[in-house]
Design an enzyme around this catalytic site. Structure first.
Site, PDB file in Angstrom:
ATOM      1  N   GLY A  26      66.469  28.459  22.470  1.00  0.00           N
ATOM      2  CA  GLY A  26      67.291  27.361  23.143  1.00  0.00           C
ATOM      3  C   GLY A  26      68.582  28.079  23.745  1.00  0.00           C
ATOM      4  N   TRP A  77      67.504  29.207  27.193  1.00  0.00           N
ATOM      5  CA  TRP A  77      67.315  28.285  27.869  1.00  0.00           C
ATOM      6  C   TRP A  77      68.791  27.827  28.771  1.00  0.00           C
ATOM      7  CZ3 TRP A  77      70.056  23.607  28.436  1.00  0.00           C
ATOM      8  CH2 TRP A  77      69.422  22.376  29.258  1.00  0.00           C
ATOM      9  N   HIS A  78      69.924  28.055  28.070  1.00  0.00           N
ATOM     10  CA  HIS A  78      71.195  27.723  28.515  1.00  0.00           C
ATOM     11  C   HIS A  78      71.742  28.885  29.771  1.00  0.00           C
ATOM     12  CE1 HIS A  78      71.666  25.102  25.125  1.00  0.00           C
ATOM     13  NE2 HIS A  78      72.613  24.605  25.667  1.00  0.00           N
ATOM     14  N   GLY A  79      71.054  29.837  29.651  1.00  0.00           N
ATOM     15  CA  GLY A  79      71.475  30.816  30.670  1.00  0.00           C
ATOM     16  C   GLY A  79      70.901  32.213  30.507  1.00  0.00           C
ATOM     17  N   PHE A 109      72.778  25.467  34.380  1.00  0.00           N
ATOM     18  CA  PHE A 109      71.626  25.895  33.418  1.00  0.00           C
ATOM     19  C   PHE A 109      70.451  25.311  34.070  1.00  0.00           C
ATOM     20  CE2 PHE A 109      74.835  27.611  31.091  1.00  0.00           C
ATOM     21  CZ  PHE A 109      75.534  26.734  30.347  1.00  0.00           C
TER      22      PHE A 109
END
Lengths: 475, 356
Positions: free
Chosen positions: A319, A322-324, A475
């Protein structure tokens, strides 16, 4: 096209009335064209990615449903997974992994810089790829039948209110609404207006303005004192919340004006009494997506406590990624994974507390203590989320922990307090009324006066300042 | 009818109440800044003494105007004996609303001078955005001299040379090689209007509204409202054109008169004046300034040294913009000027002391 821009307001003033005037089928065609225009406004070249992703998942889902052969079904699921994750991997993570690998290779005297590609990250790719993936996975699991209407499916994928920064809508929830697009009622229009007003106020007046302090201090932390660095971190926690929840509110409000109901994405997360509850209140569409499509397939909590903690940690780690494309985001995810695992261990079989159950002053003080504790551990994680690298993050952390009293500014304390109070007032209004469109609880004559004041200041600010993009757009 | 009146009253009350709360929010959060300048019948505009504000440009400023109406610590007009007092005059580069006072070259210069000793030094920031040489000179005679500085540094570039154009404030001209100041602006309708609105100016909401008005006046409205759509139909319309740098210019007589007047002050022995080239000035101006006995210090070597170290002296990572001097530049300039100031006004008893 930024929500906090005049061109978007003009776009809305054209699209909404036209959409409401058109009959259902042409309305969907019109909304699809409008959504593609909305996305293409950023960069028309990325429309092809959106289109390709749409076609592949439409075909894959229909192919999955058309056969009972488990191997064929799996093949088409893998096709969908490979294409969506491949797109994401190429545009978002290729350079990240290449650069990380190149740094290691450099230690051994090998130069791999030539592998770095000149790629622009398409806006919203993390959101719409996850959204379409959820569709094919749900079809594969037999939770829903695939749609036979490519136009409606394309609109589900590209629906402009939620295309570039969520909420990540499940097909089970959004696709039926697209297929049976209804005209909005007066209540929908009122609620839409309330949500957009609250969202714009959060984003423009709270998020953007406090973000300026954050950007300047985080860009040069060595110049600032312990108290100024702490202030910047506190302000960042408010900025990211106001920015993202404001966006989600505008998205929901805009959809409401079109008669569509999008899921709630935030539920006063900083009033959570523990970390598990925090993740039930923060970026709900992502946390539920990770739970349903990653955590549960990994085994969830069905394979014993140790495996549960590992699954939690791994899910949050991904997770974070996923953000960056930066190891600081992975670390942020890992921190939250660790928090959740520890909390799960502490909870054992108990359910996490939810809303305040007021039985006296002691219960209130306990609630405040729990909320404060939860906020502080989330704040620590935000430090890594915001810092551009670990050096910056640890420098700031060290300077805050080894507190030096010099450079304390009462003015900064007032600034932080003001933003905190503004945010708390909005959150408490939602918490007490259990309604994100809480302005509707006031009498119309007062409500319209407040709307006029809010929009006056929002427009004035938008006019004089360069619009800041939404944090989650990156993102 | 009663219902309509009740509704209108409720609407008005809610609107006014909300605006009051928003004004409070803007002031306390720094999201909006009430005006920190006042109209002045002599100076045109001046800082409002005691104003405290947050200001965002390429950087961030948190501070205020001291009780004497200039920036930085409040050193009183009466100077204590033995103190070296340095006045900095210039435009927005000296005003420095991009960074806190503790990073400003004022503070760096003061700390360096105190470190070098033996005198206690006080460096005062009289910078003001938009000042050209004419306004700097006028401010020097009307305000700065009252603080009895030992040294006055005028930070100028070619684009800061005085022009006798129209504006809201004193208008300068050269008459018989002297500087003449026209203060008729104080009788203008615009000035009188600004005096009537002086309380309204202290509202953050008013400042925001005024900024919107100014942007509309500048013709920025279509671009702001239409964004990229405007650019599609007007490519290149919003790009700035660079300013040319010339030699002697149409305003040579006025600027010559100003430098002549400063040279008289310089020769008086009460104060030492120097010009600091914040951006290149033409060779003609430089030669003339030196010829009347005013030293000219060039900052280009400071910027070159920073560039050689890979530092961009006017880049602000927080906003991603290029503009005024950043932290590195202020530090380098302050350190560069300290020995020059000591040379210009050496301590009593040292060689070069004007009082010997």
């Amino acid at each position: 096209m930024l929500f906090n821009s005049f061109i978007f307001i003009i776009f809305l003033c054209v699209v909404v009335p036209l959409a409401l005037w058109l009959p259902r089928r042409p309305r969907n065609v019109f909304l699809l064209i409008a959504s593609y225009f909305f996305y293409g406004y950023w960069d028309w070249r990325f429309l092809s990615l959106l289109f390709v992703s749409t076609i592949i998942d439409y075909v894959a889902a229909r192919a999955i449903a058309a056969t009972d052969d488990p191997r064929r079904r799996k093949r088409f699921l893998l096709l969908s997974l490979a294409s969506n994750l491949g797109l994401l991997g190429t545009f978002k993570y290729f350079n990240f992994f290449v650069d990380s690998f190149a740094r290691v290779a450099a230690h051994f005297g090998t130069n791999l810089d030539f592998l770095h590609l000149n790629i622009i990250l398409p806006v919203g790719i993390s959101f719409y790829t996850f959204q379409t993936l959820s569709y094919t996975i749900d079809v594969y699991r037999g939770k829903m039948a695939p749609t036979r209407n490519l136009l409606n499916f394309a609109l589900y994928v590209a629906f402009f209110p939620q295309l570039v920064a969520g909420p990540i809508e499940r097909a089970i929830h959004l696709l039926p609404q697209v297929e049976n697009m209804r005209r909005p009622s007066r209540a929908d229009l009122s609620e839409g207006m309330a949500l957009i007003t609250v969202g714009m106020f959060r984003k423009v007046i709270i998020g953007d303005t406090c973000g300026r302090y954050v950007d300047h201090i985080f860009s040069g932390p060595t110049y600032y004192s312990s108290s100024e660095l702490l202030s910047a971190l506190l302000l960042f926690s408010l900025q990211i919340y106001a920015d993202f929840s404001g966006y989600s509110s505008i998205a929901r409000g805009t959809a409401r004006l079109l008669g569509v109901d999008l899921m709630e994405n935030f539920n006063q997360p900083y009033l959570a009494a523990n970390i598990t509850e925090f993740w039930r209140r923060w970026h709900i569409s992502l946390s539920t997506w990770l739970r349903d499509y990653l955590y549960i397939p990994l085994g969830g909590n069905r394979k014993g406590p140790k495996r549960t903690y590992v699954n939690l940690f791994a899910t949050m780690l991904l997770g974070g990624l996923w953000h960056g494309a930066n190891w600081t985001f992975v670390f942020w995810g890992g921190l939250h994974g660790g928090y959740l695992a520890v909390h799960k261990f502490m909870l054992k079989a108990r359910k996490p507390d939810e809303r305040l159950n007021y039985t006296g002053l002691a219960s209130l003080l306990t609630f405040v203590a729990k909320v404060t504790g939860t906020y502080l551990i989330v704040l620590l994680a935000w430090l890594f989320f915001r810092s551009r690298d670990f050096t910056t993050a640890f420098y700031i952390l060290k300077k805050i922990v080894a507190w030096s009293p010099g450079g304390f500014s009462a003015r900064f304390a007032v600034i932080v307090l003001t933003y905190s109070v503004a945010n708390l007032v909005l959150d408490l209004s939602e918490y007490v009324t259990r309604d994100h469109a809480f302005p509707l609880r006031t009498a119309p004559r007062f409500r319209w006066g407040i709307y006029l004041a809010a929009w006056t200041i929002i427009f004035m600010y938008m006019f004089q300042a360069k619009p800041m993009p939404f944090i989650y757009f990156q993102f | 009818m009663r219902r309509i009146a009740k509704s209108m009253f409720g609407f008005g009350l809610a609107f006014v109440g909300a605006m009051v709360l928003l004004e409070l929010f803007l002031r306390l959060s720094g999201a909006g800044t009430p005006s920190f300048v006042i109209s002045d019948p002599r100076l045109g505009v001046a800082f409002r003494p005691g104003a405290n504000f947050v200001f965002f440009t390429e950087g961030m400023y948190l501070g205020g105007v001291n009780k004497y109406g200039y920036l930085g610590p409040a050193y009183p007009p009466k100077k204590e004996s033995g103190v070296l007092r340095v006045a900095l005059l210039g435009d927005s580069f000296i005003e420095g609303f991009q960074l806190f006072d503790r990073f400003h070259l004022r503070t760096v210069l003061e700390n360096e001078l105190n470190r070098m000793g033996p005198r206690h030094a006080e460096v005062m920031n009289f910078g003001y955005s938009g000042f050209d040489l004419g306004l700097m000179y006028y401010h020097f005679t009307e305000v700065v001299e009252k603080f009895s500085p030992d040294v006055a540094l005028f930070f100028v570039g070619q684009d800061d040379m005085a022009e006798n154009g129209e504006g809201f404030g004193p208008i300068f001209s050269a008459v018989n090689d002297s500087v003449r100041v026209d203060l008729s602006f104080a009788q203008s309708a615009r000035y009188k209007r600004s005096m009537k609105l002086r309380l309204v100016h202290r509202l953050a909401l008013y400042s925001m509204a005024r900024n919107v008005y100014l942007r509309v006046q500048e013709g920025g409205a279509p671009g702001i409202l239409l964004g990229k759509v405007y650019d599609w139909f007007h490519p290149g319309a919003r790009k700035e054109t660079p300013e040319p740098v010339g030699g002697k210019d149409n305003f040579w007589p006025l600027n010559k008169a100003i430098f002549d007047a400063l040279a008289v002050e310089n020769r008086s022995g009460k104060i030492r004046i120097a010009v600091v080239e914040k951006r290149p000035i033409s060779a003609a101006y430089r030669e003339y300034i030196r010829s009347v006995g005013i030293p000219v210090y060039d900052l280009q070597p400071v910027f070159d040294a920073l560039k050689q170290r890979g530092i961009r002296y006017n880049y602000w990572p927080g906003s991603g913009s290029i503009g005024h001097w950043n932290f590195n530049a202020h530090e380098a300039i302050g350190e560069y000027l300290a020995p020059l100031v000591n040379e210009l006004a050496p301590p009593p008893g040292k060689p070069g002391d004007a009082k010997q």
